[in-house]
Scaffold this motif. Structure first.
Motif, PDB file in Angstrom:
ATOM      1  N   GLY A  38       0.821  -1.206   0.000  1.00 35.07           N
ATOM      2  CA  GLY A  38       0.000   0.000   0.000  1.00 35.07           C
ATOM      3  C   GLY A  38       0.857   1.259   0.000  1.00 35.07           C
ATOM      4  N   MET A  39       1.152   1.759   1.188  1.00 37.89           N
ATOM      5  CA  MET A  39       1.809   3.056   1.355  1.00 37.89           C
ATOM      6  C   MET A  39       3.282   3.102   0.932  1.00 37.89           C
ATOM      7  SD  MET A  39      -0.204   5.440   2.316  1.00 37.89           S
ATOM      8  CE  MET A  39       1.025   6.645   2.787  1.00 37.89           C
ATOM      9  N   PHE A  40       3.956   1.982   0.871  1.00 33.31           N
ATOM     10  CA  PHE A  40       5.390   2.016   0.558  1.00 33.31           C
ATOM     11  C   PHE A  40       5.661   2.697  -0.779  1.00 33.31           C
ATOM     12  CE2 PHE A  40       9.275  -0.175  -1.178  1.00 33.31           C
ATOM     13  CZ  PHE A  40      10.184   0.550  -0.426  1.00 33.31           C
ATOM     14  N   ARG A  41       4.879   2.409  -1.767  1.00 34.69           N
ATOM     15  CA  ARG A  41       5.116   3.035  -3.086  1.00 34.69           C
ATOM     16  C   ARG A  41       5.004   4.561  -3.003  1.00 34.69           C
ATOM     17  NH1 ARG A  41       2.767  -1.811  -4.261  1.00 34.69           N
ATOM     18  NH2 ARG A  41       3.929  -3.111  -5.714  1.00 34.69           N
ATOM     19  N   GLN A  42       4.013   5.026  -2.281  1.00 31.73           N
ATOM     20  CA  GLN A  42       3.848   6.471  -2.111  1.00 31.73           C
ATOM     21  C   GLN A  42       5.003   7.041  -1.277  1.00 31.73           C
ATOM     22  OE1 GLN A  42      -0.011   7.758  -0.716  1.00 31.73           O
ATOM     23  NE2 GLN A  42       0.837   9.631   0.138  1.00 31.73           N
ATOM     24  N   ASP A  43       5.377   6.341  -0.212  1.00 35.26           N
ATOM     25  CA  ASP A  43       6.460   6.825   0.645  1.00 35.26           C
ATOM     26  C   ASP A  43       7.791   6.877  -0.090  1.00 35.26           C
ATOM     27  OD1 ASP A  43       4.723   7.214   2.745  1.00 35.26           O
ATOM     28  OD2 ASP A  43       5.354   5.432   3.865  1.00 35.26           O
ATOM     29  N   ILE A  44       8.060   5.893  -0.932  1.00 35.76           N
ATOM     30  CA  ILE A  44       9.355   5.931  -1.647  1.00 35.76           C
ATOM     31  C   ILE A  44       9.353   7.050  -2.686  1.00 35.76           C
ATOM     32  CG2 ILE A  44       9.002   4.220  -3.503  1.00 35.76           C
ATOM     33  CD1 ILE A  44      11.902   3.201  -2.502  1.00 35.76           C
ATOM     34  N   GLN A  45       8.206   7.343  -3.269  1.00 32.58           N
ATOM     35  CA  GLN A  45       8.126   8.485  -4.193  1.00 32.58           C
ATOM     36  C   GLN A  45       8.339   9.795  -3.437  1.00 32.58           C
ATOM     37  OE1 GLN A  45       4.343   7.958  -6.156  1.00 32.58           O
ATOM     38  NE2 GLN A  45       5.225   6.619  -7.715  1.00 32.58           N
ATOM     39  N   THR A  46       7.744   9.896  -2.249  1.00 32.21           N
ATOM     40  CA  THR A  46       7.949  11.092  -1.427  1.00 32.21           C
ATOM     41  C   THR A  46       9.419  11.227  -1.054  1.00 32.21           C
ATOM     42  OG1 THR A  46       5.699  10.944  -0.549  1.00 32.21           O
ATOM     43  CG2 THR A  46       7.277  12.271   0.712  1.00 32.21           C
ATOM     44  N   PHE A  47      10.033  10.130  -0.642  1.00 33.20           N
ATOM     45  CA  PHE A  47      11.459  10.133  -0.302  1.00 33.20           C
ATOM     46  C   PHE A  47      12.284  10.625  -1.490  1.00 33.20           C
ATOM     47  CE2 PHE A  47      15.480   7.719  -0.533  1.00 33.20           C
ATOM     48  CZ  PHE A  47      16.128   8.264   0.571  1.00 33.20           C
ATOM     49  N   PHE A  48      12.054  10.075  -2.672  1.00 28.12           N
ATOM     50  CA  PHE A  48      12.828  10.489  -3.845  1.00 28.12           C
ATOM     51  C   PHE A  48      12.564  11.954  -4.207  1.00 28.12           C
ATOM     52  CE2 PHE A  48      13.681   5.959  -4.809  1.00 28.12           C
ATOM     53  CZ  PHE A  48      15.052   6.065  -4.944  1.00 28.12           C
ATOM     54  N   SER A  49      11.415  12.491  -3.857  1.00 31.09           N
ATOM     55  CA  SER A  49      11.152  13.908  -4.126  1.00 31.09           C
ATOM     56  C   SER A  49      11.936  14.812  -3.178  1.00 31.09           C
ATOM     57  CB  SER A  49       9.653  14.207  -4.015  1.00 31.09           C
ATOM     58  OG  SER A  49       9.241  14.259  -2.660  1.00 31.09           O
ATOM     59  N   LYS A  50      12.436  14.268  -2.071  1.00 26.79           N
ATOM     60  CA  LYS A  50      13.143  15.063  -1.071  1.00 26.79           C
ATOM     61  C   LYS A  50      14.665  14.955  -1.148  1.00 26.79           C
ATOM     62  CE  LYS A  50       9.364  15.155   2.203  1.00 26.79           C
ATOM     63  NZ  LYS A  50       9.184  16.610   2.123  1.00 26.79           N
ATOM     64  N   ILE A  51      15.182  13.940  -1.820  1.00 25.23           N
ATOM     65  CA  ILE A  51      16.635  13.797  -1.869  1.00 25.23           C
ATOM     66  C   ILE A  51      17.204  14.629  -3.023  1.00 25.23           C
ATOM     67  CG2 ILE A  51      16.620  11.524  -0.774  1.00 25.23           C
ATOM     68  CD1 ILE A  51      17.176  10.236  -3.449  1.00 25.23           C
ATOM     69  N   PRO A  52      18.469  15.051  -2.880  1.00 22.45           N
ATOM     70  CA  PRO A  52      19.077  15.852  -3.951  1.00 22.45           C
ATOM     71  C   PRO A  52      19.095  15.089  -5.277  1.00 22.45           C
ATOM     72  CG  PRO A  52      20.461  15.831  -1.978  1.00 22.45           C
ATOM     73  CD  PRO A  52      19.361  14.839  -1.752  1.00 22.45           C
ATOM     74  N   GLN A  56      23.857   8.398   3.114  1.00 22.00           N
ATOM     75  CA  GLN A  56      23.675   9.631   3.880  1.00 22.00           C
ATOM     76  C   GLN A  56      22.228  10.135   3.857  1.00 22.00           C
ATOM     77  OE1 GLN A  56      26.359  12.440   2.125  1.00 22.00           O
ATOM     78  NE2 GLN A  56      25.224  12.558   0.193  1.00 22.00           N
ATOM     79  N   THR A  57      21.488   9.855   2.800  1.00 28.82           N
ATOM     80  CA  THR A  57      20.114  10.367   2.714  1.00 28.82           C
ATOM     81  C   THR A  57      19.183   9.680   3.707  1.00 28.82           C
ATOM     82  OG1 THR A  57      19.523   8.838   0.926  1.00 28.82           O
ATOM     83  CG2 THR A  57      20.365  11.024   0.292  1.00 28.82           C
ATOM     84  N   LEU A  58      19.635   8.560   4.290  1.00 34.54           N
ATOM     85  CA  LEU A  58      18.831   7.852   5.297  1.00 34.54           C
ATOM     86  C   LEU A  58      19.216   8.231   6.717  1.00 34.54           C
ATOM     87  CD1 LEU A  58      18.916   4.248   3.742  1.00 34.54           C
ATOM     88  CD2 LEU A  58      17.130   5.987   3.484  1.00 34.54           C
ATOM     89  N   THR A  59      20.277   9.008   6.884  1.00 35.98           N
ATOM     90  CA  THR A  59      20.791   9.309   8.213  1.00 35.98           C
ATOM     91  C   THR A  59      20.033  10.453   8.883  1.00 35.98           C
ATOM     92  OG1 THR A  59      22.438  10.941   7.502  1.00 35.98           O
ATOM     93  CG2 THR A  59      23.109   8.596   7.484  1.00 35.98           C
ATOM     94  N   LYS A  60      20.344  10.621  10.176  1.00 36.65           N
ATOM     95  CA  LYS A  60      19.753  11.708  10.957  1.00 36.65           C
ATOM     96  C   LYS A  60      20.273  13.069  10.515  1.00 36.65           C
ATOM     97  CE  LYS A  60      19.284   8.889  15.134  1.00 36.65           C
ATOM     98  NZ  LYS A  60      19.692   8.754  16.553  1.00 36.65           N
ATOM     99  N   ASP A  61      21.338  13.092   9.718  1.00 37.20           N
ATOM    100  CA  ASP A  61      21.929  14.349   9.263  1.00 37.20           C
ATOM    101  C   ASP A  61      21.137  15.010   8.137  1.00 37.20           C
ATOM    102  OD1 ASP A  61      24.018  14.072  11.078  1.00 37.20           O
ATOM    103  OD2 ASP A  61      25.235  12.933   9.658  1.00 37.20           O
ATOM    104  N   PHE A  62      20.259  14.267   7.513  1.00 30.61           N
ATOM    105  CA  PHE A  62      19.432  14.787   6.423  1.00 30.61           C
ATOM    106  C   PHE A  62      17.963  14.707   6.846  1.00 30.61           C
ATOM    107  CE2 PHE A  62      23.370  14.086   4.395  1.00 30.61           C
ATOM    108  CZ  PHE A  62      23.400  14.804   3.218  1.00 30.61           C
ATOM    109  N   ASP A  63      17.138  15.551   6.270  1.00 29.03           N
ATOM    110  CA  ASP A  63      15.715  15.568   6.630  1.00 29.03           C
ATOM    111  C   ASP A  63      14.842  14.824   5.619  1.00 29.03           C
ATOM    112  OD1 ASP A  63      15.773  17.293   4.495  1.00 29.03           O
ATOM    113  OD2 ASP A  63      14.954  19.007   5.584  1.00 29.03           O
ATOM    114  N   CYS A  64      15.447  13.969   4.824  1.00 29.97           N
ATOM    115  CA  CYS A  64      14.724  13.275   3.750  1.00 29.97           C
ATOM    116  C   CYS A  64      13.631  12.341   4.270  1.00 29.97           C
ATOM    117  CB  CYS A  64      15.688  12.474   2.895  1.00 29.97           C
ATOM    118  SG  CYS A  64      17.024  13.452   2.193  1.00 29.97           S
TER     119      CYS A  64
END
Length: 177
Positions: free
Chosen positions: A10-24, A42-50
């Motif tokens: 269900g939501m994973f597809r939407q969440d991964i699209q949201t994630f990709f919209s937030k990463i550089p 690094q995009t999964l770490t606490k140092d980024f807000d992705c």
């Protein structure tokens, strides 16, 4: 149908699209092929807000789903290279890679996804922010991913035995009771 099944299908597809919209943009395609998506450590770490769009519980679901997605992709590439191009065209699963120019085209072990979520270069963030606990979700995910993976090969790529494929995936799973 357990909680992970509902999330993954269900939501994973939407969440991964949201994630990709937030990463550089430069982090999305480190293999110089716009059809191949990459997730840099690094995009999964606490140092980024992705991942800030997810709460702690949903990060456990997202990280576990990402782990299995990357694992299945890597198992197919490693053990079924003759069929990988077809698999990749059907799934478009992302690669999990490093941060630097020397590692951004190197596939990292999927298990490192879990440590990435709880890592920070800043000691304050590392030790004073809540960590994501994956194991309860991970244990719910294993039977779901086994069933989904076997069914995928029966339905879309019957030239690969799904049971045999899953056994190769199981060899890569971390042990946790």
């Amino acid at each position: 149908m357990n909680e992970f099944d509902k999330y993954y299908n269900g939501m994973f597809r939407q969440d991964i699209q949201t994630f990709f919209s937030k990463i550089p943009e430069r982090s999305k395609h480190t293999f110089d092929d716009r059809k191949i998506f990459t997730v840099q450590y690094q995009t999964l770490t606490k140092d980024f807000d992705c991942l800030d769009f997810l709460d702690k519980e949903m990060k456990a679901f997202f990280g576990t789903a990402l782990f299995f997605t990357v694992l299945v992709d890597q198992v197919c590439y490693s053990h079924y290279q003759d069929y990988y191009n077809k698999f990749q065209k059907l799934t478009r699963y992302p690669k999990f890679v490093g941060n630097s120019p020397s590692t951004d085209r190197t596939n990292f072990p999927p298990i490192d996804i879990f440590s990435a979520f709880n890592y920070s270069r800043d000691k304050e963030k590392m030790f004073n922010t809540e960590n994501v606990e994956f194991w309860a979700v991970f244990n719910k995910a294993k039977p779901v991913m086994k069933k989904d993976t076997i069914n995928f090969f029966k339905t879309h790529m019957n030239e690969i035995d799904g049971e045999e494929f899953w056994k190769k995936c199981e060899q890569e799973l971390p042990y946790h009771p």
